[in-house]
Design a protein around this motif. Structure first.
Motif, short mmCIF file in Angstrom:
data_model
loop_
_atom_site.label_atom_id
_atom_site.label_comp_id
_atom_site.label_asym_id
_atom_site.label_seq_id
_atom_site.Cartn_x
_atom_site.Cartn_y
_atom_site.Cartn_z
N HIS A 257 -5.05 -0.21 -0.70
CA HIS A 257 -3.92 -0.53 0.17
C HIS A 257 -2.82 0.49 -0.16
O HIS A 257 -2.48 0.68 -1.33
N VAL A 308 -4.29 0.17 -5.31
CA VAL A 308 -3.07 0.41 -4.54
C VAL A 308 -2.66 1.86 -4.73
O VAL A 308 -2.73 2.38 -5.85
N LEU A 484 0.31 -7.72 -1.54
CA LEU A 484 -0.79 -7.15 -2.32
C LEU A 484 -1.51 -8.22 -3.14
O LEU A 484 -2.74 -8.22 -3.22
#
Length: 489
Positions: A257, A308, A484
């Protein structure tokens, strides 16, 4: 900061400060304990209207006999039926301010009593921890006389529920991330420049094994054809940078992400120069970048099993003989050409090339965060972040994360009807449209560079800071961190 919890028993309080919560229409256990131990004192204060249930009111009790501890704060909470998340946060901010003044080292908080309806004790502990720790933040980095550090070293929640460790840890990590974003935002542009942001990112990587950092310099951007980004940075003596921060917490090969932060460490407007009044606030045009660093800090501290990537697009927008002129046409990394009508619409120029760049990560989602338009402040004020997306599910997930963390956003449209405003006779499109719907047309422009992945855009011009006195808010670190954490399988 030590954070603990214990079961409700007002005879076991060891802290030097107790908060007793006083509602207009019901007695809490903490207020009942006060009345039982000091009935004459409490009745006298109520009768004289010294003690009031008005939301945010404070009545300190110090040095009286038969108090549960040496210092008690009676905090008014209004009517129980009206007590919501915003009331909860106001109450905790009041507590933090009073704890500072009282020079208390430890505080007991009866968290069950102020839990908003439809919220869990876990949520209340997490949000209370975040709120108390962010309320203790003080900026003094560029002051000769430093602020007195808070004496508070221990927060103890009186809670009927056990196993609150994760909530405490999450709230603490979110607070650290929020305060980091605020500190970076509040620093002046002669300190916090693109090189400084790169240095802070490297420091984060040094602190956590899960983080790696790469810094992309302007000569590399030239090779990649980032004409839009370079059109912004070319007016400054300080080189722009793209900073890539990778948190490797998930499985190898798991799609990351991606968070993309606008990092204009100072925005003069360029040739389309801003008015002098208030231009000092343009040091805050890097709050998107600050929120990315703050979120990565919180994630690194919490160590969730997720990949991430934070990408910071940082530059200065300055005026010089080499600055871009209105009417110039540049070629973006994806080959599209843009007519630059207004050099003060620079955020979308650094972001568009960066959004093309992040395609190489094959992202699960991309969220960019930017103080992009004054128009979003007119539309939503300072309470809600504008949330745009080319994927309705992603938009919903971000808004849901904002509601969960009480760092709220509001859905905004990305209709093709607005594209006509960006038509240009000299390029594929222009970088600004009309003033009407200015935040929407800015998002429409960015959407042209995000067709190959699920993308959302957060316009935080209204929520990243409220005023020069209050400084940077640290939003939307809580929303992003929650988003997240919600993605962890």
């Amino acid at each position: 900061m030590k954070i603990t919890s214990f079961r409700p028993d007002f005879n076991l309080i060891k802290q030097d400060l107790l908060t007793a919560f006083y509602f207009e229409d019901q007695d809490t256990a903490s207020f009942t304990a006060l009345k039982q131990q000091s009935p004459v004192l409490i009745d006298d204060l109520v009768n004289k209207k010294v003690l009031t249930a008005k939301l945010g009111s404070v009545t300190p009790l110090i040095g009286h006999a038969n108090l549960p501890c040496s210092h008690v704060l009676v905090i008014g909470c209004g009517k129980s039926a009206d007590f919501n998340e915003s009331s909860f946060i106001k109450t905790l901010k009041t507590l933090a301010a009073e704890a500072k003044k009282a020079v208390s080292t430890s505080v007991a908080v009866a968290i069950d009593e102020i839990k908003p309806a439809h919220r869990s004790v876990q949520w209340s502990v997490e949000k209370a921890t975040e709120t108390l720790l962010t309320s203790l933040y003080q900026y003094d980095a560029t002051k000769s006389q430093k602020a007195e550090p808070s004496a508070l070293t221990h927060i103890a929640y009186i809670a009927s529920e056990e196993n609150l460790e994760l909530a405490m840890k999450t709230g603490k990590s979110m607070a650290h991330g929020i305060n980091l974003a605020r500190e970076l935002g509040n620093l002046p542009a002669n300190i916090c420049d693109p090189a400084f942001l790169a240095e802070q990112s490297i420091n984060l990587a040094d602190a956590y094994d899960e983080i790696d950092v790469e810094v992309i310099e302007e000569h590399q951007m030239t090779e990649m054809g980032m004409g839009a980004f370079l059109a912004v940075s070319q007016g400054s003596d300080k080189a722009g940078k793209i900073i890539v921060i990778k948190y490797n917490g998930g499985a190898v090969g798991e799609k990351p992400h991606v968070l993309v932060g606008k990092g204009l460490t100072f925005d003069s407007g360029g040739i389309s120069i801003k008015a002098a009044a208030g231009m000092e606030e343009m040091k805050w045009d890097m709050l998107g970048a600050a929120s990315v660093l703050g979120t990565l800090s919180a994630i690194a501290e919490l160590k969730p099993a997720i990949n991430v990537i934070g990408v910071i697009a940082t530059a200065e927008n300055m005026v010089s003989g080499g600055a871009t002129r209105p009417g110039d046409v540049v070629t973006c990394m994806n080959g599209k050409t843009v007519e630059i009508i207004n050099t003060d619409a620079e955020g979308r120029l650094v972001l568009c090339d960066t959004l093309t760049y992040v395609e190489r990560f094959e992202p699960a989602s991309v969220v960019d965060i930017a103080t992009l338009t004054g128009a979003i402040v007119v539309g939503l004020g300072h309470h809600a972040t504008g949330v745009y997306a080319n994927d309705e599910q992603l938009q919903h997930k971000l808004i849901s994360a904002g509601l969960s963390s009480w760092d709220r956003g509001w859905p905004m449209p990305l209709w093709d009807d607005y594209k006509v405003d960006l038509e240009s006779p000299y390029a594929d499109f222009r970088n600004v449209g009309s003033r009407a719907g200015g935040s929407i047309t800015a998002a429409i422009y960015l959407a042209e560079f995000t067709k190959n992945y699920s993308w959302a855009h957060l316009d935080i011009a209204g929520t990243g800071w409220n005023s020069a006195k209050e400084g940077a808010s640290g939003r939307p670190v809580a929303m992003l961190t929650q988003y997240l954490l919600d993605r962890v399988q």
